[in-house]
Design an enzyme around this catalytic site. Structure first.
Site, PDB file in Angstrom:
ATOM      1  N   CYS A  47      15.588 -21.453  65.131  1.00  0.00           N
ATOM      2  CA  CYS A  47      15.991 -22.154  64.047  1.00  0.00           C
ATOM      3  C   CYS A  47      17.105 -23.284  64.513  1.00  0.00           C
ATOM      4  O   CYS A  47      17.423 -23.181  65.587  1.00  0.00           O
ATOM      5  CB  CYS A  47      17.072 -20.947  63.385  1.00  0.00           C
ATOM      6  SG  CYS A  47      18.120 -21.808  61.831  1.00  0.00           S
ATOM      7  N   SER A  49      20.180 -23.523  64.040  1.00  0.00           N
ATOM      8  CA  SER A  49      21.329 -23.011  64.254  1.00  0.00           C
ATOM      9  C   SER A  49      21.470 -22.496  65.914  1.00  0.00           C
ATOM     10  O   SER A  49      22.438 -22.581  66.487  1.00  0.00           O
ATOM     11  CB  SER A  49      21.848 -21.866  63.494  1.00  0.00           C
ATOM     12  OG  SER A  49      22.062 -22.414  62.312  1.00  0.00           O
ATOM     13  N   HIS A  52      22.031 -26.024  67.689  1.00  0.00           N
ATOM     14  CA  HIS A  52      23.421 -26.538  67.260  1.00  0.00           C
ATOM     15  C   HIS A  52      24.145 -25.876  68.636  1.00  0.00           C
ATOM     16  O   HIS A  52      25.021 -26.607  69.073  1.00  0.00           O
ATOM     17  CB  HIS A  52      24.029 -26.165  66.219  1.00  0.00           C
ATOM     18  CG  HIS A  52      23.385 -26.788  64.916  1.00  0.00           C
ATOM     19  ND1 HIS A  52      22.918 -27.977  64.806  1.00  0.00           N
ATOM     20  CD2 HIS A  52      23.535 -26.205  63.759  1.00  0.00           C
ATOM     21  CE1 HIS A  52      22.654 -28.355  63.658  1.00  0.00           C
ATOM     22  NE2 HIS A  52      22.808 -27.214  62.795  1.00  0.00           N
ATOM     23  N   HIS A  69      18.411 -15.742  66.211  1.00  0.00           N
ATOM     24  CA  HIS A  69      18.653 -14.846  65.197  1.00  0.00           C
ATOM     25  C   HIS A  69      17.659 -14.742  64.215  1.00  0.00           C
ATOM     26  O   HIS A  69      17.926 -14.424  62.996  1.00  0.00           O
ATOM     27  CB  HIS A  69      20.113 -15.319  64.736  1.00  0.00           C
ATOM     28  CG  HIS A  69      19.855 -16.697  63.890  1.00  0.00           C
ATOM     29  ND1 HIS A  69      19.701 -17.860  64.762  1.00  0.00           N
ATOM     30  CD2 HIS A  69      19.734 -17.345  62.840  1.00  0.00           C
ATOM     31  CE1 HIS A  69      19.588 -19.167  63.757  1.00  0.00           C
ATOM     32  NE2 HIS A  69      19.425 -18.485  62.560  1.00  0.00           N
ATOM     33  N   CYS A 176      15.807 -15.460  58.819  1.00  0.00           N
ATOM     34  CA  CYS A 176      16.649 -16.572  58.650  1.00  0.00           C
ATOM     35  C   CYS A 176      15.979 -17.503  57.676  1.00  0.00           C
ATOM     36  O   CYS A 176      16.199 -17.700  56.618  1.00  0.00           O
ATOM     37  CB  CYS A 176      17.244 -16.978  59.840  1.00  0.00           C
ATOM     38  SG  CYS A 176      18.218 -18.502  59.517  1.00  0.00           S
TER      39      CYS A 176
HETATM   40  P1  CND Z   1      15.443 -28.636  60.936  1.00  0.00           P
HETATM   41  O1  CND Z   1      15.969 -29.552  62.238  1.00  0.00           O
HETATM   42  O2  CND Z   1      14.135 -28.029  61.094  1.00  0.00           O
HETATM   43  O3  CND Z   1      15.075 -29.508  59.499  1.00  0.00           O
HETATM   44  C1  CND Z   1      16.442 -30.506  59.227  1.00  0.00           C
HETATM   45  C2  CND Z   1      15.542 -31.632  58.793  1.00  0.00           C
HETATM   46  O4  CND Z   1      16.647 -32.596  58.387  1.00  0.00           O
HETATM   47  C3  CND Z   1      14.546 -32.480  59.730  1.00  0.00           C
HETATM   48  O5  CND Z   1      13.442 -32.508  58.977  1.00  0.00           O
HETATM   49  C4  CND Z   1      15.083 -33.881  59.753  1.00  0.00           C
HETATM   50  O6  CND Z   1      14.216 -34.842  59.872  1.00  0.00           O
HETATM   51  C5  CND Z   1      15.867 -33.886  58.581  1.00  0.00           C
HETATM   52  N1  CND Z   1      17.130 -34.797  58.622  1.00  0.00           N
HETATM   53  C6  CND Z   1      17.933 -34.970  59.567  1.00  0.00           C
HETATM   54  N2  CND Z   1      19.201 -35.817  59.338  1.00  0.00           N
HETATM   55  C7  CND Z   1      18.725 -36.194  58.114  1.00  0.00           C
HETATM   56  C8  CND Z   1      19.173 -37.130  57.221  1.00  0.00           C
HETATM   57  N3  CND Z   1      20.324 -37.869  57.622  1.00  0.00           N
HETATM   58  N4  CND Z   1      18.685 -37.474  56.217  1.00  0.00           N
HETATM   59  C9  CND Z   1      17.600 -36.803  55.768  1.00  0.00           C
HETATM   60  N5  CND Z   1      17.082 -35.812  56.435  1.00  0.00           N
HETATM   61  C10 CND Z   1      17.597 -35.615  57.536  1.00  0.00           C
HETATM   62  O7  CND Z   1      16.524 -27.485  60.534  1.00  0.00           O
HETATM   63  P2  CND Z   1      16.435 -26.028  59.636  1.00  0.00           P
HETATM   64  O8  CND Z   1      15.651 -25.977  58.555  1.00  0.00           O
HETATM   65  O9  CND Z   1      16.113 -24.888  60.824  1.00  0.00           O
HETATM   66  O10 CND Z   1      17.953 -25.902  59.625  1.00  0.00           O
HETATM   67  C11 CND Z   1      18.699 -26.508  58.593  1.00  0.00           C
HETATM   68  C12 CND Z   1      20.169 -26.537  58.484  1.00  0.00           C
HETATM   69  O11 CND Z   1      20.348 -25.081  58.179  1.00  0.00           O
HETATM   70  C13 CND Z   1      20.754 -26.301  59.951  1.00  0.00           C
HETATM   71  O12 CND Z   1      21.848 -27.134  59.903  1.00  0.00           O
HETATM   72  C14 CND Z   1      20.883 -24.806  60.515  1.00  0.00           C
HETATM   73  O13 CND Z   1      21.803 -24.931  61.256  1.00  0.00           O
HETATM   74  C15 CND Z   1      21.193 -24.558  58.932  1.00  0.00           C
HETATM   75  C16 CND Z   1      21.470 -22.873  59.009  1.00  0.00           C
HETATM   76  C17 CND Z   1      21.969 -22.456  57.801  1.00  0.00           C
HETATM   77  C18 CND Z   1      21.909 -21.015  57.843  1.00  0.00           C
HETATM   78  C19 CND Z   1      22.672 -20.446  56.593  1.00  0.00           C
HETATM   79  O14 CND Z   1      22.759 -19.033  56.604  1.00  0.00           O
HETATM   80  N6  CND Z   1      23.350 -21.131  55.590  1.00  0.00           N
HETATM   81  C20 CND Z   1      21.058 -20.316  58.514  1.00  0.00           C
HETATM   82  N7  CND Z   1      20.357 -20.905  59.591  1.00  0.00           N
HETATM   83  C21 CND Z   1      20.153 -22.195  59.776  1.00  0.00           C
HETATM   84 ZN    ZN Z   2      19.084 -19.894  61.195  1.00  0.00          ZN
END
Ligand code: CND
Ligand code: ZN
Ligand code: ZN
Length: 376
Positions: A47, A49, A52, A69, A176
């Protein structure tokens, strides 16, 4: 079980330093103490995260650490007092635990158990020690789970028994990516039939938001990403329009306001970019729009938001794990996966052995993968 009560030596991907690749090492995994469970991890997704922490954008974790995770596996042994799982059970790791006893677990509206390590980053078991060591050094736990290892130890509140028929290589996404996105639409925003939605960021999380908006009967789902290669899968899963901010001179929220005659009812930030969080609020409807923040921003981020946007009837909220109470709801989601109420196949683009885990992070950073599932 043969190894119950003994230390297990196995392979794990250890993070020693930010900005460096993970190092695949032999580690020692201690037996579970009271109320703990040792699990053979079978499959785990990568993921954003995890990245990050690895790339240094989020600096809160303690090192060295075993990340991961989004894991599913089989119980190897249990410590004294464990009642909800037994050796041989298929299970999913819960980075957002559910102890059932704390104030938040008893509140039907909350899902952030006080045993969660999110925002605390103690990175240890409940007794403040670790079950992992490598070359004589203590290795930290990540988000009560640590899935990038053949064997892990978690508190009983961080593991849910799932149905024996569950395919673990797919079910791991319910730990997740899928649950976080889908639940954000279904539970947190409570998307209504006939509504308009905008989803910013089309990784596993954003794509799962699209699945949740679709199942809720949304009439228009606008998918936004800077990587146009994500649009085909977004359309396949239910997006009605795909837009790339790079193709527009004006800010993307203005494009969305124009497309929708004043803004969407629900917008979702699935990236972790504070500028996009503001765009998501600006894209939402005057008088009634709801924005859900799902992405994790870099450490110490703040966001300048004009409070008039909220005074004029918009709601800004955020949630972990799609608002689900994890131990209660994950087994039900797994049953829905088995009965094909939804599919996660489209979200899994790569499968790699733990030895090649760094390739999985490269694919994610290059935008070439959705989820890479690691096996051992
Ligand atoms: P992933 O990196 O696969 O997807 C993010 C997408 O965003 C990619 O397709 C990028 O091309 C796109 N992107 C990047 N910058 C921009 C922009 N400025 N405008 C438009 N599109 C853009 O990430 P993921 O799906 O694995 O995770 C997404 C987020 O969710 C990430 O920050 C992660 O840390 C977070 C997350 C949250 C939770 C929760 O419980 N809230 C759990 N796990 C992960
Ligand atoms: Zn996650
Ligand atoms: Zn709790």
């Amino acid at each position: 079980m043969a190894m119950a009560g003994k230390v297990i030596k196995c392979k794990a991907a250890v993070m020693w330093e930010a900005g460096k690749p993970l190092s695949v090492e032999e580690i020692e995994v201690a037996p579970p103490k009271a109320n703990e469970v040792r699990i053979k991890v079978v499959a785990t997704g990568i993921c954003r995260s995890d990245d990050h922490i690895l790339n240094g954008a989020v600096t809160r974790a303690k090192l060295p650490i075993i990340l991961g995770h989004e894991g599913a596996g089989i119980v190897e042994s249990v410590g004294e007092g464990v009642a909800s799982v037994k050796p041989g059970d298929k299970v999913i790791l819960l980075f957002n635990p559910q102890c059932g006893e704390c104030k938040h677990c008893k509140d039907p509206k909350a899902n952030l158990c006080l045993k969660s390590d999110v925002g605390k980053h103690i990175c240890l078991m409940a007794d403040q020690t670790s079950r992992f060591s490598c070359m004589g050094q203590q290795i930290h736990h990540f988000l009560n789970t640590s899935a990038f290892t053949e064997y892990t130890v978690v508190g009983e509140y961080s593991v849910a028994k799932i149905h024996d028929d569950a395919p673990l290589d797919k079910a791991c996404l319910l730990a997740c990516g899928f649950s976080t996105g889908y639940g954000s639409a279904v539970n947190v925003a409570q998307v209504t039939p006939g509504s308009t939605c905008a989803v910013f960021g089309l990784g596993a999380i954003g794509l799962s938001v699209i699945l949740g908006c679709k199942v809720s009967g949304a009439a228009q789902i606008i998918a936004v990403d800077v990587n146009k290669d994500k649009f085909a899968i977004a359309k396949e899963l239910g997006a009605t329009d795909c837009i790339n901010p790079k193709d527009h001179e004006k800010p993307i929220h203005e494009v969305i306001l124009q497309m929708t005659g004043g803004g969407v009812q629900y917008s979702f930030e699935c990236i972790g970019n504070t500028d996009v969080m503001i765009s998501a609020v600006l894209s939402s409807n005057y008088g009634s729009g709801t924005t859900v923040v799902i992405g994790v921003p870099p450490s110490s981020s703040t966001m300048p938001l004009d409070p008039m946007l909220l005074l004029t009837g918009r709601t800004l909220k955020g949630a972990l794990f799609g608002g689900y109470k994890s131990k209660d709801r994950v087994p039900q989601l797994v049953l829905d996966l088995i009965s094909e109420k939804f599919k996660v196949d489209g979200l899994i683009t790569h499968k790699l052995h733990i030895d090649d885990i760094n390739k999985g992070f490269d694919l994610l950073r290059k935008g070439e993968s959705i989820r890479t599932v690691i096996h051992f």
